[in-house]
Each structure stands twice: as C-alpha cells, then as structure tokens.
Write an enzyme that holds these catalytic residues in place. Structure first.
Site, PDB file in Angstrom:
ATOM      1  N   PRO A   2     -11.756  69.832  49.083  1.00  0.00           N
ATOM      2  CA  PRO A   2     -10.540  69.579  48.303  1.00  0.00           C
ATOM      3  C   PRO A   2      -9.893  70.859  47.801  1.00  0.00           C
ATOM      4  O   PRO A   2     -10.524  71.662  47.131  1.00  0.00           O
ATOM      5  CB  PRO A   2     -11.034  68.739  47.126  1.00  0.00           C
ATOM      6  N   GLU A   3      -8.646  71.048  48.167  1.00  0.00           N
ATOM      7  CA  GLU A   3      -7.815  72.102  47.590  1.00  0.00           C
ATOM      8  C   GLU A   3      -6.736  71.392  46.783  1.00  0.00           C
ATOM      9  O   GLU A   3      -6.830  70.200  46.528  1.00  0.00           O
ATOM     10  CB  GLU A   3      -7.232  72.985  48.703  1.00  0.00           C
ATOM     11  N   HIS A  92     -26.048  60.626  46.207  1.00  0.00           N
ATOM     12  CA  HIS A  92     -25.348  61.794  45.663  1.00  0.00           C
ATOM     13  C   HIS A  92     -24.272  61.409  44.656  1.00  0.00           C
ATOM     14  O   HIS A  92     -23.377  62.196  44.382  1.00  0.00           O
ATOM     15  CB  HIS A  92     -24.744  62.661  46.769  1.00  0.00           C
ATOM     16  N   ARG A 112     -22.895  68.333  47.888  1.00  0.00           N
ATOM     17  CA  ARG A 112     -23.376  69.713  47.773  1.00  0.00           C
ATOM     18  C   ARG A 112     -23.467  70.217  46.334  1.00  0.00           C
ATOM     19  O   ARG A 112     -23.939  71.305  46.088  1.00  0.00           O
ATOM     20  CB  ARG A 112     -22.496  70.646  48.601  1.00  0.00           C
TER      21      ARG A 112
END
Length: 303
Positions: A2-3, A92, A112
DNA sequence: CCGACGTCCTGCTAGC
DNA sequence: TGCTAGCAGGACGTCG
C-alpha cells in the site's frame, strides 16, 4: 504494497461503514507489530465512537469522540477492513475491534507485520507525530520546495522520491512510474536534473497518484481495499514489474536495477542516464545550483 | 548534516 | 521432488 492511492482507497471504503460506530470490544493477538500494542489502550478505546476517518501520507487516522486518534499504518501487507463478525478470522489478523449495531468488526491483518496500530492522545500529539515523519502531499507539492529538495541532493533521484519528507505517500511503485513519465533515469543524482526535468517530475507524481486513486490503487499481491476489493491500476503500469517486457512507448525492453536497496524499473531509451545534450556538470555551490533549479519552465509529462 | 546500508518479517518462487 | 537462497519493501536505526 500500500502506497498513498491504496491507503486513500481504504479510507474511502471504510468511511461509510465505520464513521459513527462505537467500539464495544477489542481483541489483540500475541504477535508484536512494529509499534507494540499497549495494554492500557484497550480501556481507553472501549465505548469510544468513531467520528471521522482520514489519510495523511500512508497513515490512516481514525478520529474518536474522545479526541483520541487511532493511527494505522499498513506497512507492506497490512489490511484494514470492516467485516461481518461471522466471517472466519484469517491468519495474521492482529487486532479486532467489535463495532456496535450490526455484528461487524474492524480487523487489522498484516502478514509481514511491518504495519502498526496505535493510539494517540489528541490532535496536537498526532500532528507532532506526523510533522517529524512526513512532508507535503504529492498533489500539493510546492514547486520551489520540491526543486530545492531535488537539486540540493547528491542522492539518486529515485531515493529522493522515496523520502517521505520530500513527497509523502510515494512508494516504490509510483516513484518508478513517475520517473518514467517524466523521462528521468532513477539513478540520476538529484543535482544533475534540470529545472524542466524537476517540474516534469513534480507533475508526473501528481498525475500518477491521481490516476492510481481513480483506479482504486494497485494490487500486486496482498493489497485489498477496505471493502475487500482489489485495485486496478497495476494494469496500467508502464515500468513497475515489467522487466524485459516492451516499453509501451518505444518498444525497447524495460530494465531493472537496484537503487537505494530497492528494485527500480525504467526504460533505457525513454529515461537515458545522460539526457540528449550531456551538459557539463560543474561543481557549483549549492545555493547557486538551487537558483538554477528555481528557474523552472513548464514541461510536459508523457501520459 | 548527509547518504548509504542493515534490520525487521513471512510467503512465494527460481534454481539446483 | 524437495530443499534453500533470494526477493519483495516502508520505516527507522546505525554507521561512516
């Protein structure tokens, strides 16, 4: 990954389903995020109501009735969604906020764990937090300030674009795409760019970001919007992830190199290392160089 | 002060 | 077929 456009899409998706909802329960997983969850946050958040959700750079800000702010960063693989409480909780998933009314939950999932969820005391503390981390938004880059940041730097221009103090919210994908549209090689040193190139770059950043937002961002692997939808802008990439494929303009194969530890994709013909007339790069005092850069002319980007 | 580089983290994949 | 090394990269710390 994501930007800015992806984060903006998440915020727009969440706004109608999250604003005015009250947090009635919280559960936090055992795994540590980048900024570890503080146990005292739970009591502070319980019963609070969401009054707004907004974005600054790649940060998601959830405004609460108490004036506290929930600050979320998606990192590389973060997902923030409002989900029916009955939906299976995926692996997660690190934080779950139960919302009042309909049986729904705000869930933060991050494979992550480069992302974070944290509570900030009030708007002043939030602004202080952001001020030391992010500069201007790409769509409102000041031409002079941007030119100075580029022209005063000895770093490769790609590395400068990834600096959140220069253009907040730009990440690896949109840096590569903007450099392509501006016709600038990612490894060029900032101070070697002409004023015209800097201005082309500024416009290219704004245009690429805007187009990506219009397309709900880019889904490479993990990214999904707040409603679980994928982005579409990845279908319009000119260079990112297109190594060895034909340049959409000139047909030559797209190259990739590592710049500042990051993969960088570019067209060797459309983004030459030495632009046409290789002008002498004399060592000049930075102030003088800055004056040269501030002499900006309107350049056209390649869309 | 500036720039370069290492670190975190997991899942996927290329290559042997 | 199975294993492993390498890669993906945003933010931040450290080092020269």
């Amino acid at each position: 990954m994501p930007e800015l456009p992806e984060v903006e899409t998440v915020v727009r998706d969440l706004r109608p389903v999250l604003v005015n909802r009250r947090i009635v329960a919280i559960s936090v997983g055992p795994q540590l995020l980048r900024r570890p969850w503080q146990p005292e946050w739970e009591a502070k958040l319980l019963g609070d109501r969401v009054t707004a959700i907004r974005r600054r750079a790649k940060w998601i800000i959830v405004d609460l009735e108490s004036a506290r702010r929930l600050l979320v960063h998606l990192g590389m693989t973060g997902q923030l969604t409002v989900t029916s409480a009955g939906c299976p909780v995926l692996a997660h998933t690190h934080v779950i906020f139960d919302l009042d009314g309909r049986a729904e939950q705000l869930r933060f999932r991050d494979v992550r764990r480069f992302g974070s969820v944290e509570l900030i005391g009030d708007e002043t503390a939030l602004q202080a937090f952001l001020a030391e981390r992010v500069g201007p938004e790409p769509e409102s880059l000041d031409p002079q300030g941007f030119a100075l940041a580029i022209c005063r730097s000895e770093r490769p221009v790609k590395a400068i674009l990834l600096d959140q103090h220069v253009a907040a919210g730009v990440g690896n994908i949109y840096a590569d795409e903007a450099l392509y549209h501006a016709g600038v090689h990612p490894q060029r040193r900032g101070r070697t760019l002409t004023g015209e190139e800097v201005e082309r770059l500024r416009l290219a950043i704004a245009t690429v970001i805007r187009q990506a937002i219009d397309n709900r961002g880019s889904t490479i692997r993990d990214y999904i919007g707040g409603s679980g939808l994928r982005g579409q802008f990845q279908n319009q990439f000119y260079v990112y992830g297109r190594t060895d494929q034909a340049c959409r303009r000139c047909g030559s194969p797209i190259s990739s190199v590592r710049v500042g530890g990051r993969a960088s994709h570019f067209c060797p013909l459309c983004q030459p290392v030495h632009p046409r007339r290789k002008q002498r790069q004399r060592k000049v005092p930075s102030t003088t160089r800055a004056d040269l850069c501030s002499d900006l002319s309107q350049g056209s980007t390649r869309f």
